[in-house]
Scaffold this motif. Structure first.
Motif, PDB file in Angstrom:
ATOM      1  N   ILE A  63       1.014  -1.543   0.115  1.00  0.00           N
ATOM      2  CA  ILE A  63       0.125  -0.044  -0.357  1.00  0.00           C
ATOM      3  C   ILE A  63       0.874   1.194   0.099  1.00  0.00           C
ATOM      4  CG2 ILE A  63      -1.191   1.255   1.477  1.00  0.00           C
ATOM      5  CD1 ILE A  63      -2.722  -1.521   1.988  1.00  0.00           C
ATOM      6  N   HIS A  64       1.886   1.505   0.773  1.00  0.00           N
ATOM      7  CA  HIS A  64       2.694   1.950   0.851  1.00  0.00           C
ATOM      8  C   HIS A  64       2.984   2.393  -0.077  1.00  0.00           C
ATOM      9  CE1 HIS A  64       6.073   4.804   2.485  1.00  0.00           C
ATOM     10  NE2 HIS A  64       6.767   4.469   1.893  1.00  0.00           N
ATOM     11  N   GLU A  65       4.173   1.532  -1.328  1.00  0.00           N
ATOM     12  CA  GLU A  65       4.212   2.008  -2.603  1.00  0.00           C
ATOM     13  C   GLU A  65       2.656   2.278  -3.392  1.00  0.00           C
ATOM     14  OE1 GLU A  65       7.066   2.517  -2.906  1.00  0.00           O
ATOM     15  OE2 GLU A  65       8.284   1.254  -0.663  1.00  0.00           O
ATOM     16  N   MET A 114       0.708   4.188  -3.062  1.00  0.00           N
ATOM     17  CA  MET A 114       0.290   5.549  -2.639  1.00  0.00           C
ATOM     18  C   MET A 114       0.890   6.468  -3.336  1.00  0.00           C
ATOM     19  SD  MET A 114      -2.792   5.357  -1.793  1.00  0.00           S
ATOM     20  CE  MET A 114      -3.962   4.837  -1.230  1.00  0.00           C
ATOM     21  N   HIS A 115       2.259   5.778  -3.532  1.00  0.00           N
ATOM     22  CA  HIS A 115       3.214   6.855  -3.811  1.00  0.00           C
ATOM     23  C   HIS A 115       3.063   7.305  -6.099  1.00  0.00           C
ATOM     24  CE1 HIS A 115       6.300   7.481  -0.566  1.00  0.00           C
ATOM     25  NE2 HIS A 115       6.983   5.981  -0.376  1.00  0.00           N
ATOM     26  N   LEU A 116       1.881   6.208  -6.139  1.00  0.00           N
ATOM     27  CA  LEU A 116       1.423   6.838  -7.152  1.00  0.00           C
ATOM     28  C   LEU A 116       0.966   8.243  -7.105  1.00  0.00           C
ATOM     29  CD1 LEU A 116       0.551   3.133  -8.541  1.00  0.00           C
ATOM     30  CD2 LEU A 116       2.480   4.147  -9.121  1.00  0.00           C
ATOM     31  N   ASN A 144       6.369  11.525  -2.577  1.00  0.00           N
ATOM     32  CA  ASN A 144       6.734  12.393  -1.718  1.00  0.00           C
ATOM     33  C   ASN A 144       6.620  11.210   0.050  1.00  0.00           C
ATOM     34  OD1 ASN A 144       4.285  13.377  -0.819  1.00  0.00           O
ATOM     35  ND2 ASN A 144       4.585  13.981  -2.303  1.00  0.00           N
ATOM     36  N   HIS A 145       6.917  12.118   1.458  1.00  0.00           N
ATOM     37  CA  HIS A 145       6.125  11.524   2.383  1.00  0.00           C
ATOM     38  C   HIS A 145       5.953  12.626   3.533  1.00  0.00           C
ATOM     39  CE1 HIS A 145       9.487   7.750   1.683  1.00  0.00           C
ATOM     40  NE2 HIS A 145       8.135   7.799   1.553  1.00  0.00           N
ATOM     41  N   SER A 146       5.166  13.439   2.215  1.00  0.00           N
ATOM     42  CA  SER A 146       4.622  14.733   2.667  1.00  0.00           C
ATOM     43  C   SER A 146       3.103  13.908   4.163  1.00  0.00           C
ATOM     44  CB  SER A 146       4.121  15.381   1.837  1.00  0.00           C
ATOM     45  OG  SER A 146       2.994  14.601   1.406  1.00  0.00           O
ATOM     46  N   ARG A 182       0.424  14.610   3.906  1.00  0.00           N
ATOM     47  CA  ARG A 182      -1.305  13.782   2.512  1.00  0.00           C
ATOM     48  C   ARG A 182      -0.410  12.919   2.468  1.00  0.00           C
ATOM     49  NH1 ARG A 182      -1.760  18.426  -1.394  1.00  0.00           N
ATOM     50  NH2 ARG A 182      -1.396  17.028  -2.886  1.00  0.00           N
ATOM     51  N   PHE A 183       0.246  12.471   2.087  1.00  0.00           N
ATOM     52  CA  PHE A 183       1.015  10.527   1.867  1.00  0.00           C
ATOM     53  C   PHE A 183       0.924   9.882   2.779  1.00  0.00           C
ATOM     54  CE2 PHE A 183       4.211   7.253   2.237  1.00  0.00           C
ATOM     55  CZ  PHE A 183       3.706   6.932   1.063  1.00  0.00           C
ATOM     56  N   TRP A 184       1.007  10.826   3.767  1.00  0.00           N
ATOM     57  CA  TRP A 184       0.875   9.071   5.205  1.00  0.00           C
ATOM     58  C   TRP A 184      -0.401   9.630   5.408  1.00  0.00           C
ATOM     59  CZ3 TRP A 184       3.359   6.023   6.580  1.00  0.00           C
ATOM     60  CH2 TRP A 184       5.560   5.864   5.848  1.00  0.00           C
TER      61      TRP A 184
HETATM   62 ZN   LIG Z   1       8.022   5.606   0.210  1.00  0.00          ZN
END
Ligand SMILES: [Zn+2]
Length: 243
Positions: A202-204, A206-208, A212-214, A216-218
């Motif tokens: 899921i982590h990878e 969501m990078h789509l 970044n690791h903002s 918003r991403f988390w």
């Molecule tokens: Zn990452």
């Protein structure tokens, strides 16, 4: 080369080991005319370098080294484990598989070259040799078969499109995602529990959406994967899997 010099210089001849806590540590003796006193240093390979100053003697240097053997012992403790060569896996070794500790077991009487663990059976040529290469190949194959379909499932669920998925032998990371939409996963994920695998997938993915690791991403990751904090903690506790 150093041994050679020491053996030739009869007056300074010494055994080139230092006994530290009952262990023989290689000792290299170096003369340095600019040194003002005896110096002892632990080298990254776990050997010790003794510097002899001008007008100093090897004999005195050795006394100095012996007096400081306990200091060397403490420095040795801080040194990362040597050698870097990965540990062997043998019949009876316990490894992590899908998050559980399982034992590698040869069949009775060598059962035609099979090693079993956690419901798997792997053909090996020699039970007595290091089983790690064969078992790791098998784990890699399993990961390559099982992980990509799950990436696609999650991608569909979150309406994202993946261009390529590869399962690789990375040394430092569990996964990555490129701007071009390629997701790379570490085959060692097959050694982690399913909820940890899910978190990385899921982590990878969501990078789509966020490259970044903002925060918003988390937020996106947490919404899609409520267990992500526990998974992060598991990965930290088992970081040695990547070494
Ligand atoms: Zn990452």
């Amino acid at each position: 080369m150093f041994d050679f010099i020491l053996k030739r210089n009869k007056p300074d001849a010494v055994e080139n080991f230092l006994t530290v806590r009952g262990r023989q540590i290689p000792l290299a003796v170096i003369r340095n005319h600019r040194a003002r006193r005896y110096l002892l240093r632990l080298r990254p390979d776990g050997s010790v370098r003794l510097t002899i100053p001008r007008r100093g003697s090897v004999i005195e240097g050795r006394w100095f080294a012996e007096r400081n053997a306990e200091w060397v012992g403490r420095q040795l403790e801080k040194l990362p484990a040597h050698p870097v060569k990965p540990k062997q896996w043998l019949d009876g070794t316990e490894i992590l598989f899908r998050g559980e500790t399982v034992k590698l077991e040869a069949g009775e009487n060598g059962e035609s070259g099979l090693i079993r663990f956690g419901g798997e059976a792997v053909k090996v040529t020699d039970h007595g040799a290091d089983l790690r290469p064969a078992i790791e190949r098998h784990l890699w194959r399993l990961a390559a078969k099982e992980l990509p379909p799950r990436v696609l499932e999650y991608a569909t669920l979150h309406q994202l499109s993946v261009r390529r998925i590869s399962v690789r032998n990375q040394r430092s990371r569990w996964g990555s995602c490129s701007r071009r939409g390629t997701i790379s996963l570490n085959w060692r994920l097959i050694q982690t529990p399913v909820f940890v695998q899910d978190y990385i997938l899921i982590h990878e993915i969501m990078h789509l959406r966020e490259m970044n690791h903002s925060s918003r991403f988390w937020r996106e990751v947490e919404r899609a994967c409520p267990d992500c904090e526990t998974a992060e903690r598991w990965l930290k506790q088992h970081s040695s899997l990547l070494k």
